[in-house]
Design a protein around this motif. Sequence first.
Motif, mmCIF file in Angstrom:
data_model
loop_
_atom_site.group_PDB
_atom_site.id
_atom_site.type_symbol
_atom_site.label_atom_id
_atom_site.label_comp_id
_atom_site.label_asym_id
_atom_site.label_seq_id
_atom_site.Cartn_x
_atom_site.Cartn_y
_atom_site.Cartn_z
ATOM 1 N N ALA A 176 16.554 33.791 29.789
ATOM 2 C CA ALA A 176 16.561 32.331 29.929
ATOM 3 C C ALA A 176 15.390 31.678 29.208
ATOM 4 N N THR A 177 14.310 32.420 29.037
ATOM 5 C CA THR A 177 13.196 31.887 28.257
ATOM 6 C C THR A 177 13.121 32.593 26.903
ATOM 7 N N GLY A 178 13.825 33.719 26.810
ATOM 8 C CA GLY A 178 13.685 34.585 25.636
ATOM 9 C C GLY A 178 14.293 34.017 24.369
ATOM 10 N N THR A 179 15.436 33.354 24.474
ATOM 11 C CA THR A 179 16.071 32.890 23.227
ATOM 12 C C THR A 179 15.117 31.959 22.483
ATOM 13 N N VAL A 183 9.207 43.951 25.371
ATOM 14 C CA VAL A 183 10.518 44.235 25.956
ATOM 15 C C VAL A 183 11.252 42.925 26.202
ATOM 16 N N SER A 184 12.531 42.911 25.841
ATOM 17 C CA SER A 184 13.379 41.740 26.058
ATOM 18 C C SER A 184 14.391 42.118 27.145
ATOM 19 N N ASP A 203 24.215 34.470 23.752
ATOM 20 C CA ASP A 203 22.748 34.579 23.790
ATOM 21 C C ASP A 203 22.318 36.041 23.911
ATOM 22 N N HIS A 204 23.038 36.809 24.729
ATOM 23 C CA HIS A 204 22.681 38.232 24.881
ATOM 24 C C HIS A 204 22.766 38.944 23.526
ATOM 25 N N GLY A 229 1.789 35.073 33.340
ATOM 26 C CA GLY A 229 2.980 34.322 32.954
ATOM 27 C C GLY A 229 2.607 33.213 31.982
ATOM 28 N N ALA A 230 3.494 32.923 31.035
ATOM 29 C CA ALA A 230 3.201 31.888 30.033
ATOM 30 C C ALA A 230 4.514 31.343 29.493
ATOM 31 N N GLY A 231 4.426 30.284 28.715
ATOM 32 C CA GLY A 231 5.611 29.751 28.055
ATOM 33 C C GLY A 231 6.048 30.691 26.936
ATOM 34 N N GLY A 232 7.315 30.555 26.529
ATOM 35 C CA GLY A 232 7.874 31.444 25.507
ATOM 36 C C GLY A 232 7.112 31.391 24.194
#
Length: 649
Positions: free
Chosen positions: A37-40, A60-61, A77-78, A134-137
């Motif tokens: 959800a944040t990875g794309t 790692v994704s 997206d996957h 934790g941080a933003g993408g």
Amino acid sequence: MAKTMTQKILERHLITGEYRPGSEIGIHIDQTLTQDATGTMAYLQFEAMGLNRIRTDHSVSFVDHNTIQIGFENADDHKYLQTVAAKFGIYYSRAGNGICHQVHLERFGRPGTTLLGSDSHTPTGGGIGQIAIGAGGLDVALAMAGEPFYLTCPDVIQINLTGELRSWVSAKDVILKVLQIFSTKGNVGYVFEYSGPGVKTLTVPERATIANMGAECGVTTSIFPSDEETRRFLKSQAREGDWRKIAADPDAGYFKVVNINLSELVPLVATPHSPGNVSRVKDFEGMEVNQVCVGSCTNSSYMDLMMVAKILKDKKVHPGVSFILAPGSRQVVDMLARNGALADLIETGVRLEENACGFCIGNSQSPQNEAISLRTSNRNFPGRSGTKSAGVYLVSPETAAAAVITGKITDPRDLGIPYPDITLPEKFIIDDSMILPPSDDPNSIEIYRGPNIGEPPGNEVLPEKVSGIVTIKMGDNITTDHIIPAGPRMKYRSNIPRYSEFLFEIVDPGFFDRAREIKNSGRHNIIVSGLSYGQGSSREHAALCPMYVGVKTVIAKSFERIHAANLINFGIVPLTFKNEADYDMINQGDSLEIPDIRDKISMGETLIVKNNSSGVNFEVSYNLSHRARDILLAGGMLSYIRNKKNNPE
Ligand code: MIC
Ligand code: SF4
């Protein structure tokens, strides 16, 4: 000089600055994690940086949030994530393999290293002795590109654990106690460092539960020592070689010390609508329960689910309760399947979800109207379950299992059954076939882009002056779930124009139309809020979407760390009231002006806000490093990097 664990690890990773709490430091990141959800967005931003390969030890994704797949968006997206990972050197944990934090702990986390994750519960890695943040993408994308991660050097609070948990009291009750002491506000810039004789009585999964929910207090991260117990856990995961000892020096100094005697704790509950509203389970005993959900990255380990299975063995789910289980990982569910516990749960009447975030993020299993839902997850923000009128109560697996049987909130100590004896297995089943290694032949990989994947929108440089309208005024504790909801809306995470339509949906569904109108009339949008704005998730969409609709500044009484960093990354100026009483003098719809904002921020000078509607002027502050001010002047991080590339010093 005697040092804390935090100081030791941070100093070993320092790239810029020095270890001085309150100052800005840049650290090297060893590992990163992203979730879908944040990875794309993170990978689109990584692609925009033009590198061929990542520069971290391990990235790692994970795919664990959007696994419901109603419509093509999630699956597209996957596929994008899978191809990007193969091309750039990233491990890809497929949908079905489990929740990022649980799987990372099992298969990747290494004591003494740094981990940056585009998810606010990344500090789960603190359970294994990592500095996990934790941080933003975008910050994670930069770390993958080998850039330092910039943060305010934290002050360290020692949480000294003594005694030992009694039967029916568990790690969730420890962190709920911590939340009761510290609340969800006012902890920005600290690290919780656990120590004391109580630590060795806790297994790594228990420590991870405690570190996970430190995120709810708003701290930078939480960390446990890496000791013989950590070694035992890594050995059970066939990773003993990754072990190293991490401990604070015995006479290290702390900003503050808080003592918790584990032997004195009782079952606790966080009541609606904040993880910080903590009471004793006993105070709510007898309240009818409609739904019980076990799982999420907080309590979905093997030991958690074995505890639930053992309590429920030979029992049936109460007719008034819908009992949901979302296991944390494929490894966990595999263990349960082989030892028979899964069969016991099925006999009880469980409704089994995929090994993923599931109910926790509200994209499935929304409870009935006015429901009382007992959950082992970490957040009970308004509307997050998908049912606005439902009340979500956060509890331990033991308390959750008790309600499955009785249909009521029940102190598990009153069940009248022997306390199940669960131990950490000596060996977990190791099967990493759902974790795909990156390709050896990156040139052969073509990145897949479905129609749901859009370029991240750009921004203009910070204007000479802000001249706008207060589009929305809100109170304290506005979470990122208020700003931009997850749940069924989350499938638009890769499509900013569409996702932006849901900004502030649960607070004020008229926000988007008003913001668009203001933007189209050539004025800026301004958000006004109270204390602790931007609690909760790391989702950079809570800054990116406001940027897209023309928000130029947020004026609040205070901000949470990750969200403030995201605002800066997307060129939105986070301003705080110099005098909190000025908050009361602003109304939604007021016309505000901040003259010379560009010049003043570049010089670090005081800003005055002119309220043209009331005629009252007031001062606002900003506590920003030189670098952060330059990012804002450039209109956000991507333009800042581009400028730096074109004009190297
Ligand atoms: C959450 O628990 O709120 C999430 C969903 O995991 C978020 C990330 C996201 O919004 O994608 C988080 O905690 O950062
Ligand atoms: Fe997933 Fe919930 Fe954990 Fe967020 S808090 S990572 S949604 S399980």
